[in-house]
Motif scaffolding. Structure first.
Motif, PDB file in Angstrom:
ATOM      1  N   ARG A  88     -25.979  -8.466 -38.576  1.00  0.00           N
ATOM      2  CA  ARG A  88     -25.789  -9.504 -39.595  1.00  0.00           C
ATOM      3  C   ARG A  88     -26.349 -10.866 -39.168  1.00  0.00           C
ATOM      4  O   ARG A  88     -26.172 -11.854 -39.872  1.00  0.00           O
ATOM      5  CB  ARG A  88     -24.309  -9.621 -39.949  1.00  0.00           C
ATOM      6  CG  ARG A  88     -23.849  -8.454 -40.836  1.00  0.00           C
ATOM      7  CD  ARG A  88     -22.395  -8.545 -41.231  1.00  0.00           C
ATOM      8  NE  ARG A  88     -22.132  -7.689 -42.389  1.00  0.00           N
ATOM      9  CZ  ARG A  88     -20.912  -7.291 -42.744  1.00  0.00           C
ATOM     10  NH1 ARG A  88     -19.857  -7.665 -42.025  1.00  0.00           N
ATOM     11  NH2 ARG A  88     -20.750  -6.535 -43.805  1.00  0.00           N
ATOM     12  N   THR A 135     -24.691 -13.013 -42.259  1.00  0.00           N
ATOM     13  CA  THR A 135     -24.978 -12.756 -43.671  1.00  0.00           C
ATOM     14  C   THR A 135     -23.779 -12.256 -44.463  1.00  0.00           C
ATOM     15  O   THR A 135     -23.886 -12.061 -45.676  1.00  0.00           O
ATOM     16  CB  THR A 135     -26.137 -11.750 -43.821  1.00  0.00           C
ATOM     17  OG1 THR A 135     -25.813 -10.547 -43.119  1.00  0.00           O
ATOM     18  CG2 THR A 135     -27.433 -12.346 -43.286  1.00  0.00           C
ATOM     19  N   HIS A 140     -23.922 -13.923 -48.494  1.00  0.00           N
ATOM     20  CA  HIS A 140     -25.108 -13.176 -48.895  1.00  0.00           C
ATOM     21  C   HIS A 140     -24.768 -11.703 -49.130  1.00  0.00           C
ATOM     22  O   HIS A 140     -25.177 -11.109 -50.140  1.00  0.00           O
ATOM     23  CB  HIS A 140     -26.196 -13.305 -47.829  1.00  0.00           C
ATOM     24  CG  HIS A 140     -27.509 -12.676 -48.208  1.00  0.00           C
ATOM     25  ND1 HIS A 140     -27.742 -11.326 -48.072  1.00  0.00           N
ATOM     26  CD2 HIS A 140     -28.643 -13.210 -48.715  1.00  0.00           C
ATOM     27  CE1 HIS A 140     -28.975 -11.045 -48.486  1.00  0.00           C
ATOM     28  NE2 HIS A 140     -29.541 -12.180 -48.879  1.00  0.00           N
TER      29      HIS A 140
END
Length: 243
Positions: A88, A135, A140
């Motif tokens: 991530r 993320t 996201h």
């Protein structure tokens, strides 16, 4: 915003926020370059530093050249100044890794986020800093509520530290870009004891953020930041090396 991210919305109402702050472009990377270098440098994609080796100065390198301090804290980054994405950790969200002439400094000062807590407690947060969530923490790949909870934890710790309680730390919470549904306007919150429910509607952008770094450091703004609207003026802040 209030429904999805109540903590972040509450910070804006308590301190200050900008309603006319616009991201530079899509996708992510050009926005981070605008924040950190005052230019997108013609980049229009999210490729790794190997595709975009920038022979330019960043605000972080500029801070070190001015004998100030700079640190980037990147969540889940496997090692200092890591130049490829992993899990991530998205390198496209970590702009210092793209400035190849500053690579040695990046290796010393672009660090995994695990070191943030100690720096907060010791009152040694940098003159020019950036915290890069992974993320999921940046919403996201996960819901906005996850990002709000992450900000509550991280900012709660930062705001309890001596750099903030002394009044010398200004925190900017912004996004790289919108979801293609808001004209690329991104709600941007400023947190500092100088501010009390300040709402700014005048145009600001990521070049303004690069200019803010320069104004805090007391150095000339880089590239397009030289002509960008001033966040300092818009919010009525007092900043600089003596503050």
């Amino acid at each position: 915003m209030r429904r999805e991210m109540p903590y972040t919305a509450g910070l804006g109402e308590r301190y200050g926020y900008a309603t006319g702050y616009r991201a530079t472009s899509h996708p992510s990377l050009p926005n981070y370059l605008a924040m950190s270098g005052g230019s997108t440098f013609g980049v229009t994609d999210d490729h790794d530093p190997s595709a975009h080796p920038l022979a330019a100065q960043s605000v972080f390198g500029q801070a070190l050249a001015a004998h100030r301090t700079a640190t980037v804290y990147a969540e889940d980054m496997p090692g200092p100044c890591f130049t490829t994405s992993a899990g991530r950790y998205a390198v496209r969200h970590n702009p210092w890794t793209y400035y190849v002439r500053e690579r040695a400094a990046c290796r010393r000062h672009d660090l995994p986020m695990t070191g943030l807590s100690a720096d907060v407690r010791a009152g040694r947060l940098p003159n020019a800093g950036m915290v890069v969530p992974n993320t999921c923490s940046d919403a996201h790949d996960c819901p906005a509520a996850t990002a709000d909870a992450w900000l509550r934890t991280v900012l709660g710790e930062v705001m309890a530290g001596p750099d903030f309680t002394s009044g010398r730390l200004l925190v900017v919470v912004t996004a790289d870009e919108d979801d293609h549904d808001q004209g690329n306007f991104v709600l941007t919150t400023l947190v500092n004891p100088q501010l009390h429910h300040v709402v700014v509607s005048s145009p600001l952008d990521h070049y303004s953020l690069a200019r803010l770094y320069a104004e805090v450091l007391g150095v000339p703004p880089l590239q397009q930041a030289r002509s960008a609207p001033s966040i300092v003026s818009a919010f009525g802040l007092v900043v600089g090396p003596g503050h």
